[in-house]
Write a protein that holds these residues in place. Structure first.
Motif, PDB file in Angstrom:
ATOM      1  N   ALA A   1      56.352  49.140  39.396  1.00  0.00           N
ATOM      2  CA  ALA A   1      57.166  50.325  39.678  1.00  0.00           C
ATOM      3  C   ALA A   1      56.328  51.471  40.250  1.00  0.00           C
ATOM      4  O   ALA A   1      56.827  52.302  41.001  1.00  0.00           O
ATOM      5  N   HIS A   2      55.042  51.513  39.881  1.00  0.00           N
ATOM      6  CA  HIS A   2      54.198  52.635  40.308  1.00  0.00           C
ATOM      7  C   HIS A   2      53.091  52.198  41.268  1.00  0.00           C
ATOM      8  O   HIS A   2      52.092  52.896  41.397  1.00  0.00           O
ATOM      9  N   ARG A   3      53.293  51.058  41.943  1.00  0.00           N
ATOM     10  CA  ARG A   3      52.164  50.466  42.670  1.00  0.00           C
ATOM     11  C   ARG A   3      51.694  51.305  43.866  1.00  0.00           C
ATOM     12  O   ARG A   3      50.561  51.167  44.306  1.00  0.00           O
ATOM     13  N   ASP A   4      52.534  52.194  44.388  1.00  0.00           N
ATOM     14  CA  ASP A   4      52.102  52.992  45.538  1.00  0.00           C
ATOM     15  C   ASP A   4      51.703  54.419  45.145  1.00  0.00           C
ATOM     16  O   ASP A   4      51.567  55.288  46.001  1.00  0.00           O
ATOM     17  N   ARG A   5      51.543  54.651  43.839  1.00  0.00           N
ATOM     18  CA  ARG A   5      51.157  55.988  43.380  1.00  0.00           C
ATOM     19  C   ARG A   5      49.789  55.913  42.707  1.00  0.00           C
ATOM     20  O   ARG A   5      49.388  54.846  42.209  1.00  0.00           O
ATOM     21  N   ARG A   6      49.086  57.042  42.700  1.00  0.00           N
ATOM     22  CA  ARG A   6      47.807  57.069  41.975  1.00  0.00           C
ATOM     23  C   ARG A   6      48.115  57.071  40.476  1.00  0.00           C
ATOM     24  O   ARG A   6      48.747  58.010  39.975  1.00  0.00           O
ATOM     25  N   VAL A   7      47.699  56.006  39.802  1.00  0.00           N
ATOM     26  CA  VAL A   7      48.051  55.845  38.390  1.00  0.00           C
ATOM     27  C   VAL A   7      46.813  56.052  37.521  1.00  0.00           C
ATOM     28  O   VAL A   7      45.737  55.519  37.824  1.00  0.00           O
ATOM     29  N   ALA A   8      46.977  56.844  36.477  1.00  0.00           N
ATOM     30  CA  ALA A   8      45.934  56.934  35.452  1.00  0.00           C
ATOM     31  C   ALA A   8      46.526  56.407  34.140  1.00  0.00           C
ATOM     32  O   ALA A   8      47.692  56.649  33.835  1.00  0.00           O
ATOM     33  N   VAL A   9      45.739  55.629  33.440  1.00  0.00           N
ATOM     34  CA  VAL A   9      46.183  55.084  32.153  1.00  0.00           C
ATOM     35  C   VAL A   9      45.266  55.636  31.075  1.00  0.00           C
ATOM     36  O   VAL A   9      44.041  55.588  31.211  1.00  0.00           O
ATOM     37  N   LEU A  10      45.854  56.161  30.017  1.00  0.00           N
ATOM     38  CA  LEU A  10      45.049  56.667  28.900  1.00  0.00           C
ATOM     39  C   LEU A  10      44.811  55.547  27.888  1.00  0.00           C
ATOM     40  O   LEU A  10      45.721  54.768  27.576  1.00  0.00           O
ATOM     41  N   ALA A  11      43.570  55.457  27.417  1.00  0.00           N
ATOM     42  CA  ALA A  11      43.222  54.439  26.424  1.00  0.00           C
ATOM     43  C   ALA A  11      42.369  55.124  25.364  1.00  0.00           C
ATOM     44  O   ALA A  11      41.692  56.108  25.648  1.00  0.00           O
ATOM     45  N   SER A  12      42.383  54.558  24.144  1.00  0.00           N
ATOM     46  CA  SER A  12      41.559  55.216  23.125  1.00  0.00           C
ATOM     47  C   SER A  12      40.123  54.716  23.226  1.00  0.00           C
ATOM     48  O   SER A  12      39.871  53.522  23.400  1.00  0.00           O
ATOM     49  N   GLY A  13      39.173  55.640  23.146  1.00  0.00           N
ATOM     50  CA  GLY A  13      37.749  55.279  23.132  1.00  0.00           C
ATOM     51  C   GLY A  13      37.306  54.553  24.384  1.00  0.00           C
ATOM     52  O   GLY A  13      37.589  54.976  25.506  1.00  0.00           O
ATOM     53  N   ASP A  14      36.603  53.442  24.178  1.00  0.00           N
ATOM     54  CA  ASP A  14      36.139  52.631  25.302  1.00  0.00           C
ATOM     55  C   ASP A  14      37.239  51.638  25.672  1.00  0.00           C
ATOM     56  O   ASP A  14      37.529  50.722  24.893  1.00  0.00           O
ATOM     57  N   PRO A  15      37.859  51.801  26.849  1.00  0.00           N
ATOM     58  CA  PRO A  15      39.011  50.956  27.191  1.00  0.00           C
ATOM     59  C   PRO A  15      38.675  49.462  27.292  1.00  0.00           C
ATOM     60  O   PRO A  15      39.554  48.617  27.171  1.00  0.00           O
ATOM     61  N   MET A  16      37.387  49.133  27.488  1.00  0.00           N
ATOM     62  CA  MET A  16      37.009  47.731  27.617  1.00  0.00           C
ATOM     63  C   MET A  16      36.605  47.138  26.269  1.00  0.00           C
ATOM     64  O   MET A  16      36.157  45.991  26.195  1.00  0.00           O
ATOM     65  N   PHE A  17      36.741  47.903  25.200  1.00  0.00           N
ATOM     66  CA  PHE A  17      36.383  47.417  23.865  1.00  0.00           C
ATOM     67  C   PHE A  17      37.658  47.326  23.041  1.00  0.00           C
ATOM     68  O   PHE A  17      38.154  48.325  22.543  1.00  0.00           O
ATOM     69  N   HIS A  18      38.197  46.100  22.940  1.00  0.00           N
ATOM     70  CA  HIS A  18      39.468  45.876  22.248  1.00  0.00           C
ATOM     71  C   HIS A  18      40.523  46.855  22.736  1.00  0.00           C
ATOM     72  O   HIS A  18      41.331  47.364  21.945  1.00  0.00           O
ATOM     73  N   GLY A  19      40.538  47.130  24.030  1.00  0.00           N
ATOM     74  CA  GLY A  19      41.457  48.144  24.526  1.00  0.00           C
ATOM     75  C   GLY A  19      42.287  47.639  25.698  1.00  0.00           C
ATOM     76  O   GLY A  19      42.175  46.487  26.128  1.00  0.00           O
ATOM     77  N   ILE A  20      43.090  48.568  26.228  1.00  0.00           N
ATOM     78  CA  ILE A  20      44.029  48.218  27.298  1.00  0.00           C
ATOM     79  C   ILE A  20      43.308  47.886  28.608  1.00  0.00           C
ATOM     80  O   ILE A  20      43.867  47.226  29.483  1.00  0.00           O
ATOM     81  N   GLY A  21      42.048  48.317  28.731  1.00  0.00           N
ATOM     82  CA  GLY A  21      41.306  48.095  29.976  1.00  0.00           C
ATOM     83  C   GLY A  21      41.223  46.625  30.347  1.00  0.00           C
ATOM     84  O   GLY A  21      41.480  46.232  31.490  1.00  0.00           O
ATOM     85  N   ALA A  22      40.908  45.808  29.346  1.00  0.00           N
ATOM     86  CA  ALA A  22      40.756  44.372  29.613  1.00  0.00           C
ATOM     87  C   ALA A  22      42.114  43.771  29.989  1.00  0.00           C
ATOM     88  O   ALA A  22      42.210  42.915  30.879  1.00  0.00           O
ATOM     89  N   THR A  23      43.178  44.229  29.340  1.00  0.00           N
ATOM     90  CA  THR A  23      44.533  43.723  29.643  1.00  0.00           C
ATOM     91  C   THR A  23      44.915  44.098  31.076  1.00  0.00           C
ATOM     92  O   THR A  23      45.453  43.275  31.821  1.00  0.00           O
ATOM     93  N   LEU A  24      44.646  45.350  31.440  1.00  0.00           N
ATOM     94  CA  LEU A  24      45.002  45.801  32.800  1.00  0.00           C
ATOM     95  C   LEU A  24      44.229  45.005  33.849  1.00  0.00           C
ATOM     96  O   LEU A  24      44.749  44.678  34.910  1.00  0.00           O
ATOM     97  N   ARG A  25      43.006  44.699  33.542  1.00  0.00           N
ATOM     98  CA  ARG A  25      42.164  43.953  34.485  1.00  0.00           C
ATOM     99  C   ARG A  25      42.807  42.599  34.795  1.00  0.00           C
ATOM    100  O   ARG A  25      42.675  42.082  35.890  1.00  0.00           O
ATOM    101  N   ARG A  26      43.504  42.037  33.774  1.00  0.00           N
ATOM    102  CA  ARG A  26      44.160  40.738  33.986  1.00  0.00           C
ATOM    103  C   ARG A  26      45.429  40.894  34.820  1.00  0.00           C
ATOM    104  O   ARG A  26      45.811  39.988  35.551  1.00  0.00           O
ATOM    105  N   HIS A  27      46.111  42.053  34.687  1.00  0.00           N
ATOM    106  CA  HIS A  27      47.412  42.218  35.353  1.00  0.00           C
ATOM    107  C   HIS A  27      47.308  42.915  36.694  1.00  0.00           C
ATOM    108  O   HIS A  27      48.182  42.764  37.541  1.00  0.00           O
TER     109      HIS A  27
END
Ligand code: SAM
Length: 402
Positions: free
Chosen positions: A70-96
């Motif tokens: 839905a937001h693919r043509d907009r500049r998107v920022a995602v908030l994550a707690s702490g280090d997003p690549m440590f048990h966080g949404i960062g790794a999930t987003l990287r897959r999607h």
């Protein structure tokens, strides 16, 4: 996978909110057209952050691909707690999403180590955000330090109860809540008695293991009495040799066919947390025992399939290694296991009867590998003296699929 040509940035944020962010992070958030995050995280942003704020739906995962699209043509920022690549949404987003820029913030684990003065490299870290509390068992050893990421306010009490039931009630438990925030707080006490009511859901649990408690080393060959069993148990010495032949490596999947009490699959999984296993057991009663043993010994993710091989093997994920502890004489079991293995896959089969040994000898003649016989005697009282009691010898065939 949804690529975002306009740019997708994940920004780690702490309980100290906007004030704790770096200039890079605040610039990314200010420049974003849309900001995704939890209600709690979005509330940390000041009014000058003008992008549209979209709160995560619950559950998040099924909704994520649609949101990214839905937001693919907009500049998107995602908030994550702490280090997003440590048990966080960062790794999930990287897959999607293809390209993701990550701006990390100190992890809650780093903040906890800083408060406690613990060297992080010497501490085991476990996330119980989605995992069962029993996964803590393999980390509990006298004097060890552990940091646990909590699911919610009830996690610390679950952790303390597990430690106490293992005989580690003398462990020191420190619950660190809202680290980095103005309302940061901590509670400390012995696992057996500390009051863990009324905690904030945003917490990590620091454990300094006590000295008491059941010893459960990580090397294969746990004492036989570590398992509930009706006698269908590969005995300690043979189990240690069998695990050596199986040679678990991180990430590999084992099929334990004829699992009995589950000891082979359980010790396979205990060798490394990335090791996976499926236990196939035809008796529902024994299968239930496998599940109980797996939980008690810290590997509740062991998949238990109630059914009889070879039929029960159909449809299971491709194994790296197959162990056959029971059923080699049954028509089609070895054939099905061999067929399921990929090139380079390993097969280990144990036999105690003449009939099953004959089957292994025939396969050995056909396919090679190694045939080993293990004969164990244990000393025990004979009248007022001590004598050797021989256990049934076990023949082990081990082979690699070319
Ligand atoms: C999904 S995990 C994400 C971990 C995160 N990526 C990190 O690096 O801290 C969330 C875990 O961090 C803990 N947590 C996050 N912020 C915290 C804080 N400020 N104080 C204590 N624990 C916190 C939560 O309680 C939960 O166990």
């Amino acid at each position: 996978m949804t690529d975002n040509p306009a740019g997708l940035t994940v920004v780690g944020i702490g309980a100290d909110g906007w004030a704790g962010l770096t200039g890079t992070a605040t610039a990314a958030l200010t420049a974003a057209d849309v900001i995704l995050g939890s209600d709690r995280q979005l509330a940390l942003l000041p009014p000058q952050v003008a992008g549209e704020r979209v709160a995560w739906p619950s559950p998040l995962l099924p909704a994520l691909p649609g949101l990214l699209e839905a937001h693919r043509d907009r500049r998107v920022a995602v908030l994550a707690s702490g280090d997003p690549m440590f048990h966080g949404i960062g790794a999930t987003l990287r897959r999607h999403a293809g390209q993701v820029r990550v701006i990390p913030h100190p992890s809650s684990v780093s903040l906890a180590a800083a408060r406690l003065g613990w060297p992080l490299a010497d501490v085991d870290v476990l996330s119980l955000v989605t995992a069962r509390v029993e996964e803590l068992h393999p980390l509990v050893h006298p004097g060890r330090r552990i940091l646990v990421l909590s699911r919610d306010a009830s996690t610390p009490a679950e952790v303390a109860a597990l430690l106490t039931s293992r005989g580690y009630g003398d462990s020191t438990v420190t619950v660190l809540s809202r680290l980095g925030g103005e309302d940061e707080a901590s509670v400390r006490g012995p696992a057996a008695t500390v009051d863990l009511t009324g905690l904030d859901p945003l917490n990590v649990v620091a454990i300094e293991c006590g000295r008491g408690g059941a010893r459960l080393p990580l090397t294969p060959g746990l004492p036989d009495d570590a398992y509930e069993s009706d006698g269908q148990l590969t005995k300690r010495e043979v189990r240690a040799v069998t695990l050596a032949m199986l040679g678990p490596q991180p990430g590999e999947l084992l099929w334990d066919v004829g699992a009995g009490s589950g000891s082979i699959a359980i010790e396979w999984m205990r060798s490394h947390r990335a090791c996976r296993a499926v236990a196939v057991e035809s008796s529902p009663e024994r299968a239930a025992r496998v599940e109980a043993n797996a939980a008690a010994l810290g590997v509740p993710k062991l998949e238990v399939v109630v059914g009889r091989a070879p039929g029960a093997l159909a449809g299971l994920s491709t194994p790296d290694v197959v162990f056959i502890g029971g059923g080699v004489t049954r028509d089609g079991v070895l054939e099905a296991a061999w067929a399921a293995l990929p090139e380079g896959g390993r097969l280990v089969a144990n036999a105690v009867t003449l009939e099953s040994e004959a089957v292994l000898a025939a396969w050995y003649a056909k396919l090679g590998g190694e045939l080993t016989r293990v004969a164990v005697s244990r000393a025990s009282p004979v009248g007022g003296f001590t004598g050797w009691r021989s256990m049934m010898p076990v023949t082990i065939w081990s082979v690699v699929k070319p």
